[in-house]
Design an enzyme around this catalytic site. Sequence first.
Site, PDB file in Angstrom:
ATOM      1  N   ASN A 482       0.853  -1.187   0.000  1.00 27.45           N
ATOM      2  CA  ASN A 482       0.000   0.000   0.000  1.00 27.45           C
ATOM      3  C   ASN A 482       0.892   1.241   0.000  1.00 27.45           C
ATOM      4  OD1 ASN A 482      -1.789   2.092   0.522  1.00 27.45           O
ATOM      5  ND2 ASN A 482      -3.076   0.849   1.857  1.00 27.45           N
ATOM      6  N   ASP A 483       1.126   1.776  -1.192  1.00 27.67           N
ATOM      7  CA  ASP A 483       2.004   2.943  -1.318  1.00 27.67           C
ATOM      8  C   ASP A 483       1.506   4.146  -0.537  1.00 27.67           C
ATOM      9  OD1 ASP A 483       4.033   1.943  -2.909  1.00 27.67           O
ATOM     10  OD2 ASP A 483       2.925   2.276  -4.757  1.00 27.67           O
ATOM     11  N   CYS A 484       0.229   4.119  -0.178  1.00 26.55           N
ATOM     12  CA  CYS A 484      -0.370   5.291   0.470  1.00 26.55           C
ATOM     13  C   CYS A 484      -0.365   5.189   1.982  1.00 26.55           C
ATOM     14  CB  CYS A 484      -1.796   5.490  -0.047  1.00 26.55           C
ATOM     15  SG  CYS A 484      -1.848   5.843  -1.807  1.00 26.55           S
ATOM     16  N   ASN A 486       1.995   5.706   4.617  1.00 27.79           N
ATOM     17  CA  ASN A 486       3.331   6.292   4.766  1.00 27.79           C
ATOM     18  C   ASN A 486       3.572   6.578   6.245  1.00 27.79           C
ATOM     19  OD1 ASN A 486       1.878   8.057   2.206  1.00 27.79           O
ATOM     20  ND2 ASN A 486       3.372   6.460   1.761  1.00 27.79           N
ATOM     21  N   GLN A 499       5.525   9.645  -1.326  1.00 29.82           N
ATOM     22  CA  GLN A 499       6.447   8.526  -1.469  1.00 29.82           C
ATOM     23  C   GLN A 499       7.917   8.934  -1.567  1.00 29.82           C
ATOM     24  OE1 GLN A 499       3.358   8.405  -3.394  1.00 29.82           O
ATOM     25  NE2 GLN A 499       2.709   7.291  -1.580  1.00 29.82           N
TER      26      GLN A 499
END
Length: 815
Positions: A482-484, A486, A499
Amino acid sequence: MHFGHFDDPAREYVIRTPRTPYPWINYLGNDRFLGLISNTGGGYAFYRDAKLRRLTRYRYNGIPLDQGGRYFYLREGADIWSPGWQPVRVDLDSYTCRHGLGYTRIEGVRRDISAELLCFVPLDASVEIQALTLRNQSDRPRRLQLFSFLEWCLWNALDDSTNFQRNFSTGEVWVEGSILCHTTEYRERRNHFAFYSVNRAIDGFDTDRDAFLGAYGGLDAPAVVVAGSPRNSIACGWSPVASHAITVELEPGESQELVFLLGYVENPPERKWTAEGEIDLSEVHRLKARYAHSEAVAEAFEALRRHWQAQLGRFELRSEDSRLNRLANTWAPYQCAVTFHVSRSASLFESGISRGIGFRDSNQDLLGSVHAVPDLARSRILDLAAVQFRDGGAFHQYQPLTKRGNSSIGSGFNDDPLWLILSTAAYLRETGDFAVLEASTPFADAPDQPATLFDHLHASFRHVVEHLGPHGLPLIGRADWNDCMNLNSFSKDPDESFQTGAIRGQGVAESLMIAGLFLYTGRDFVEMCRRTGRCELAEWARGRLADMRRAVDRHGWDGRWFLRAYRHDGQKVGSSENREGQIFIEPQGWCIMGGIGLEDGRAERALDAVGALLDSEHGIVLLYPAYSRYDAALGEISSYPQGYKENGAVFCHTNPWIVIAETLLGRGDRAYAYFCKTAPPWREAHAERHKTEPYVYAQMIAGKEAARAGEAKNSWLTGTAAWSYYAMTQFILGIRPDFDGLRIDPCIPRRWSGFQVTREFRGATYHIDILNPSRVSKGVAAITVDGESVSGNLLPVFAAGSVHRVQVTMGRDGS
């Protein structure tokens, strides 16, 4: 409302109106030359790289929508129209678009003139064929003027849309008869150019956009077309285009085919120019001669059809559900093939500029295509390994033209290394080619030092072991899948990417999703060690897997489901203790797939929680409840409105993980019900709300807390395609390649009486007939191969070229 229908015998989706809720696209191309085409002819073409070698322009997010494409204008007196409706948007008497496998056919009829456009890319040429057939369906002679049109992109799509002070001065063209060439920068550093040609004499042409459109003119009514008179304009700077003007006379009932070619040519540096100082067009002449006649076009089109029939024929399903058959046999593997070649670079939602070939993405995409293109899969694995670092980390993506890591996003996504183990294991299971582990492929940060693919896999495994947090769980780094999410960046600057911002926390946030992925892929790494004689390393790796299992047991269970993560400050994410984001989908799938909770009931409890809290009419949402306000400690995930994207949408990519987990528990009815909710043939019933194409998966469907639940976005280029195909074929249908054979382990709805599959595996063909007389979901009671009983459920590897008939009888406890 339905806007079209599936034509299963033709393997096409038929669209009956140009006014679809959103442009519905298809892909054309081979492994070098590709293009997007919408149901009205919109889209663009590129050679290998949608950023660095884009041939034609397309206006993303333009008004009106879907502008820029392969356009044709027909003029008869004052009446002007386009066969694909766009860009003139004059009503047609009838309209049909047929999206097929690697081709699109669009037909418009107006005032008894039919114009049918067939677009495809041959298997072995860097050229798009646009075969336009005009038919006079009236009882009187007709005289038409035809104008073709496309707009050249100045190669680098980013520079083309930003560097106007240079671009408005550099555009160049070259015209020879009906060959209109785009030659910007050819006399400098480029040895490639593009061309647009037609197989007949022309009345005139235009290559200058302003001349073609007229002052402040639009594509709906270009000045040249309205006047019916080409200007033979030569572009010098500004915006070069290509337009042919042709007069066509048709007797009653007569039809004529015109063959337009949009192509890309690279000349060797020493052959850029002829002896007379002109551009060497010999390759253009060769291509034009090759496809000069309708017969040659028909032969190339038939070769394309045979190619797809062969590729898709390596797995064929015959079941009681026609929707599942069309998905398994056509649309899922076709979408998998597109994502394998294009990754996430070029769609109507991906501009082709910001993303290349994703490391995480492409390793997963391989799951859906390795059985069909094993040689290409092998090459892709080695390409991906080449952008990995010695410590196991990797560039998050690379540019397809150069195959170099793309530093615009960089690295530090701590799930990345494990996906290389996943893809390599899938390749080994499919092919048995363990020699690939010794293939030479240096690390990106040590290009001059020898390294093998196995060295890369060892580095991948070691990367997790060497990056553990306070609870013994894997550090998340910039993000995991899940790149989101953070958890280490705490971004407060609206002008920076979530990112790529600096790591501002202590960097100790941990991921349960990576833990499950480590357990799932780690078993395969141990097996690779064992089979290549690395016994001590195998034992060491087993020990690290046992350590991880203990860490998940101690710190990953929340009482009813698995936690999602630990933040930098030690707070839990995805816990009943949280006000929002109490439960996430990812760890419920991956921890169970990694073998946690299968014996003690936790897997069942976690999946029951998924059904109670995350399930919805349109699929399983990613988290619940969605975040209602931005939290810098969570990052981008909390920046989206509730129910959209990572903040509580049905993020379709994750749904197959739950499907697989349900099959591991033997709950075939639940697994299949979840599977169908996001699958394209079932989404067709929601076409007006869904908006994107009903024949391919979307990345996201707005969740139950969204303002418009059920609305999809980001279609075509999504890991959903490969994972859904993998879950369907290997876990629901249960035809699963293994290191030593083909394993049969279905988990199906109890109402099914059975199904049949033809599967090619390591060169042999298996005709598999699965019977379910006891109406069970899981369990194999008996197997015969060519009439002989086989113990267990692993079919042996047979000689290449051989054909075998397999009968499988399902039953409980082997009865």
